[in-house]
Design an enzyme around this catalytic site. Structure first.
Site, PDB file in Angstrom:
ATOM      1  N   GLU A 210       0.906  -1.338   0.015  1.00  0.00           N
ATOM      2  CA  GLU A 210       0.013  -0.128  -0.198  1.00  0.00           C
ATOM      3  C   GLU A 210       0.857   1.675   0.007  1.00  0.00           C
ATOM      4  O   GLU A 210       1.407   1.325   0.832  1.00  0.00           O
ATOM      5  CB  GLU A 210      -0.703  -0.200   1.319  1.00  0.00           C
ATOM      6  CG  GLU A 210      -2.071  -1.095   1.666  1.00  0.00           C
ATOM      7  CD  GLU A 210      -3.042  -0.799   0.376  1.00  0.00           C
ATOM      8  OE1 GLU A 210      -3.126  -0.284  -0.292  1.00  0.00           O
ATOM      9  OE2 GLU A 210      -3.798  -2.356  -0.470  1.00  0.00           O
ATOM     10  N   CYS A 244      -2.196   9.320   2.726  1.00  0.00           N
ATOM     11  CA  CYS A 244      -1.854   9.070   1.821  1.00  0.00           C
ATOM     12  C   CYS A 244      -2.769   8.732   0.188  1.00  0.00           C
ATOM     13  O   CYS A 244      -2.266   9.104  -0.928  1.00  0.00           O
ATOM     14  CB  CYS A 244      -1.474   6.751   1.331  1.00  0.00           C
ATOM     15  SG  CYS A 244      -3.425   6.582   1.883  1.00  0.00           S
TER      16      CYS A 244
END
Length: 456
Positions: A210, A244
């Site tokens: 990720e 993010c």
């Protein structure tokens, strides 16, 4: 390093007993995890405040509350997720039963980041536990208070042979990656993600990465300005932009640029006050190195909104920057802070062509009412996931997989997808012995004719 070897060996030993496979055991561990969080909620609030100056509300909505919802969903659906999945049988396999069994990988490693140091540490673990694995967690050294709190409460609640946290810096992560794990789940930067994948390749260990990237937001000429401004400001400046999937930069249509910026200014004041640097609940930048990096980005372009800093408190107020080009330092890497560059565009097709030449981002956000334009973006730009007329909110839906593509990562999780990520799909065909279909054998003339008909 001896302790790391011992921990991993003990987890392999526990998994080999088959203890983690049973539904009651998995349910017990999920309940134990929720109880651990509930009983230590106040300590976790304090740790998050110490590391990032997160308010109780932000800690609840973006960290702890998210985990409660994930645990509840896993507990509610676990029995169904664990069931074998029956699949269709072709005519060539008459007499067989075919199904898929979800089995745990075994001993898993979760390496988590500092920006959401609780949520991004525990969310993958929920999937690992639900799927029947054991887990070693390596929380980030850049959020020391939360990481230390996690390590302490995990050690009090769980047998380390099943679930434990290992503290340390880069060398600890490197030592862990030398061990033989059955699955690795990493959240962090692309640079470190590549190192994780290289290490995993030594043991042919499967990974979920990720990562991140520069997630764009496109504001088209027919966007509803006030609600767009509010959702952009919230999505970008939550956690001081250290998210993010935060909008990394804006493409704004020339016809609505000035109107949008005026509305964003109002929303910035409404959400963070006249002086965000004095707002006791405004998140700080994680460390001095990251703060200086963001300061450097502010040297280019023209600051339209914000721009004030407090170096002692490591705070940068929400800032919008214009007159940026693709060669500017701020456009060379993910910003990960409360700085928002804007780029003006004339036609949506131009934006799409530009995005096709850039790295595939973790998220993309499009604001506009025309459904044909919405679909044009969805179909022609590759990205991990995103929203139409919103930001960030897609990752809070446990029925949607969350993950990147290309440079922004591989694999996905949340809800059932977390269970599937930490499960191997084992294919099983159960053949009858009551009869034997001869068409597959080389001496069957009837079989030969049937096969010719089937495959021609």
């Amino acid at each position: 390093m001896t302790d790391i070897k011992k921990i991993v060996a003990e987890q392999h030993d526990l998994f080999a007993t088959g203890k983690t496979l049973a539904h009651p055991f998995r349910m017990e561990q999920l309940k134990k995890l929720k109880t651990m969080l509930k009983e230590n909620e106040e300590a976790l609030y304090q740790a998050l405040r110490k590391d990032l100056n997160k308010s109780r509300q932000e800690s609840l909505t973006t960290e702890i509350g998210f985990l409660y919802a994930e645990i509840d969903m896993a507990a509610k659906n676990l029995r169904n997720w664990m069931k074998s999945e029956k699949v269709s049988t072709p005519i060539t396999h008459k007499g067989t039963a075919n199904y898929i069994v979800k089995e745990p990988y075994g001993v898993t490693l979760v390496i988590s980041p500092w920006n959401y140091p609780l949520q991004l540490a525990i969310a993958p673990v929920i999937g690992a536990i639900a799927a029947g694995n054991t887990t070693v967690l390596k929380p980030s050294e850049y959020s020391p208070a939360t990481s230390a709190c996690l390590a302490e409460i995990i050690s009090e609640a769980f047998d380390p042979a099943f679930f434990c946290a290992v503290l340390g810096e880069k060398e600890t992560s490197e030592a862990l990656l030398k061990e033989k794990f059955d699955y690795i789940f990493f959240t962090g930067s692309s640079t470190v993600g590549k190192a994780v994948m290289r290490a995993a390749s030594e043991h042919l260990t499967p990974v979920t990465l990720e990562l991140g990237g520069k997630s764009p937001a496109i504001i088209d000429k027919d966007a509803k300005i006030d609600v767009t401004a509010k959702r952009l400001v919230w999505g970008k400046f939550t956690n001081a932009g250290q998210t993010c999937v935060a909008p990394d930069y804006l493409f704004i249509h020339e016809k609505v640029k000035n109107k949008l910026l005026r509305s964003m200014k109002k929303q910035m004041r409404a959400l963070y006050g006249k002086n965000p640097l004095e707002n006791k609940n405004y998140t700080r930048i994680v460390n001095q190195k990251h703060f200086q990096r963001l300061q450097h980005f502010m040297d280019d372009g023209n600051i339209l909104l914000g721009g004030a800093i407090d170096e002692e408190k490591r705070k940068i107020e929400p800032t919008v920057i214009d007159q940026i080009d693709w060669d500017s330092p701020i456009m060379q890497e993910e910003i990960f802070g409360p700085l928002l560059p804007v780029i003006t565009f004339h036609k949506l097709s131009e934006v799409i062509e530009i995005l096709k030449t850039k790295g595939k981002p973790l998220a993309l956000y499009y604001f506009g009412e025309d459904e044909q334009s919405q679909q044009q973006v969805i179909e022609n730009v590759s990205f991990g996931g995103g929203c139409i007329n919103d930001t960030l909110y897609h990752l809070a839906n446990p029925y949607l997989p969350f993950g990147g593509v290309g440079e922004s990562g591989m694999g996905a999780y949340h809800g059932k997808y977390s269970f599937e990520t930490f499960s191997h799909s084992k294919s099983i065909m159960k053949q009858t012995t009551k009869f034997d279909v001869g068409l597959r054998y080389p001496n069957s003339k009837i079989g030969k004719r049937l096969i010719q008909k089937l495959f021609h």
